[in-house]
Design an enzyme around this catalytic site. Sequence first.
Site, PDB file in Angstrom:
ATOM      1  CE  LYS A 195      15.574  19.390 -27.143  1.00 29.63           C
ATOM      2  NZ  LYS A 195      14.645  18.291 -27.210  1.00 29.63           N
ATOM      3  CG  HIS A 245      11.936  20.112 -20.889  1.00 31.64           C
ATOM      4  ND1 HIS A 245      12.694  19.239 -20.148  1.00 31.64           N
ATOM      5  CD2 HIS A 245      11.533  19.433 -21.985  1.00 31.64           C
ATOM      6  CE1 HIS A 245      12.749  18.074 -20.788  1.00 31.64           C
ATOM      7  NE2 HIS A 245      12.066  18.156 -21.900  1.00 31.64           N
ATOM      8  CG  ASP A 249      16.404  24.817 -21.571  1.00 33.22           C
ATOM      9  OD1 ASP A 249      17.274  24.513 -22.407  1.00 33.22           O
ATOM     10  OD2 ASP A 249      15.392  24.122 -21.360  1.00 33.22           O
ATOM     11  CB  CYS A 252       9.141  17.015 -20.906  1.00 30.73           C
ATOM     12  SG  CYS A 252       9.566  15.441 -21.630  1.00 30.73           S
TER      13      CYS A 252
END
Lengths: 146, 398
Positions: free
Chosen positions: B215, B112, B189, B353
């Site tokens: 999320k 991302h 991440d 993204c």
Amino acid sequence: MDNEIKREIIMENYLHPYHKETIKDETYLKVNSNNESCIDNIDLQILIKNNKIEDIKFNGEACAISTASTSIMIKELIGKTTEEAIDFIKQFENMVEEKEYNSQNLGEALVFDDIFKQKNRKHCATLPYRGIVKVLEEYQTKKGND
Amino acid sequence: MHREDFPMLQQDLIYLDNGATSFKPKVVLEAMDEYYSSYSANAHRGDYDISYKVDLEYENTRELVKNFINAPLKEEIIFTSGATESLNLVATGFFENIIEAGDEIVLTKTEHASNVLPWFRLAKNKGAVIRYIPLDKDYFVTLDNLKSVVTNKTKIIALAQVTNVIGDVRPIKEICQFAHQNNIFVVVDGSQSVPHMPVDVQDLDVDFLTFSAHKMCGPTGTGVLYGKKELLEAFEPINLGGGMNESFEDEYNVLLKSLPTRLEAGTPNIAGVIGLGAAIKYLDSIGMTKINQYEKELRDYLIAKLEKISYIDIINFHSSSGIVTFNVDNIFSQDVAYYLNRYNICVRAGSHCAKLAKNETGVKNTCRISLYFYNTKEEIDKFVSLLQDKEKIIAEMF
């Protein structure tokens, strides 16, 4: 315009877009137009001679509405003076934004006269216009300065 | 499962964009509402009851996060505005002082933007070099492929545990083991993994883990940076200000507080952190293992149906997460998304993204489905049935 006819015109312009090509000619003015909120991204090339639009070409990736709108715009704008083209764009944008507009000169672009019903597709229809108007205005400013 | 807990699911909507953000259960909304309506004071500074309660709840979330990812220490949990801020904080606050010219930072092309751009800036500022792990035929990361790009100059490996386009689960534990043998830091991440599977930072042995509350059933504007204590101690705070200083006299006499407060300058997103706490309690009440198993079951169900449609190309066929990326032959992904929107089905179209991913997959734009535990087989049935007839898609895409 009848909805079926509108559909057919949009589909025809999407499947067989007019002047979808890139030309290697430095006399064409270039502009990129993209939608920040989606993935439409097209490059436009415009040939203006003596204040008249002689040719427009485009290339890139865009959805059905953006592609069809670009194809139609190119057909309608070729042959117009920059003033006529800017007026055309203004009328088109007014139509999409549900403001008062003059429908007389919009030609095939009238297929988008009810695109406002799909709010999230208005920016698809206006994509090429937002790019080309920059080139036309720059041309006029430059012309005024000459 | 648990659909009744979500106000957003009480409408005619099939939401398949959970990789972008998730819906919030009532308990999360109520916890935030309670903060704003019954003890809405600031944190870390009150001498009165309601402010004391703020501290309790705020720090209680830290404890909940610590347990959720099995961090050894509470002060290893830093609250941020989201994974993006967390990653920027690591790249700037920590690695700015460590990276030197010629050092190498290892990424993948399916990361991302938030796990690419901060490293680009660091590399540019320091004269470091970015290297990419070659991906296998399924666009997965393997330990062998990682080893092929690591040199004695490699200082950082930064990658998602689960990527948001391919949805592959990376072998983080093996990567950390190899990296640490070679004195390389590993930044993970966890944006697409922490909400969907059990994540244990001690078992994985990651140096840093970042994720966002929104999320994982929590609110927007709140996220977490986990870091090993000795590494966080070496952080240069990016933000200086209230709450994080012990005392100051002049420019040479500034004393900062200890971790974690030192890295949380200013009034934090108190309601957001309290909401995250409620989200973690909620997810724990269901169980992350159960959530993960159910999502895998849903994915298998979806793939089995989609693969029967000849004109649908599944980009990440072999991945195991709830992310399914596909294209309908000769139809622009955004037109497919618009078509599905007519039936109140929310899917994402675009590059998601991850703008370098096209160099790996050869596909610039795709439709992405990202599942969560509140999705159902009935929703998948309806979704797939709408893709069964290509002429219908074309006829109704505008």
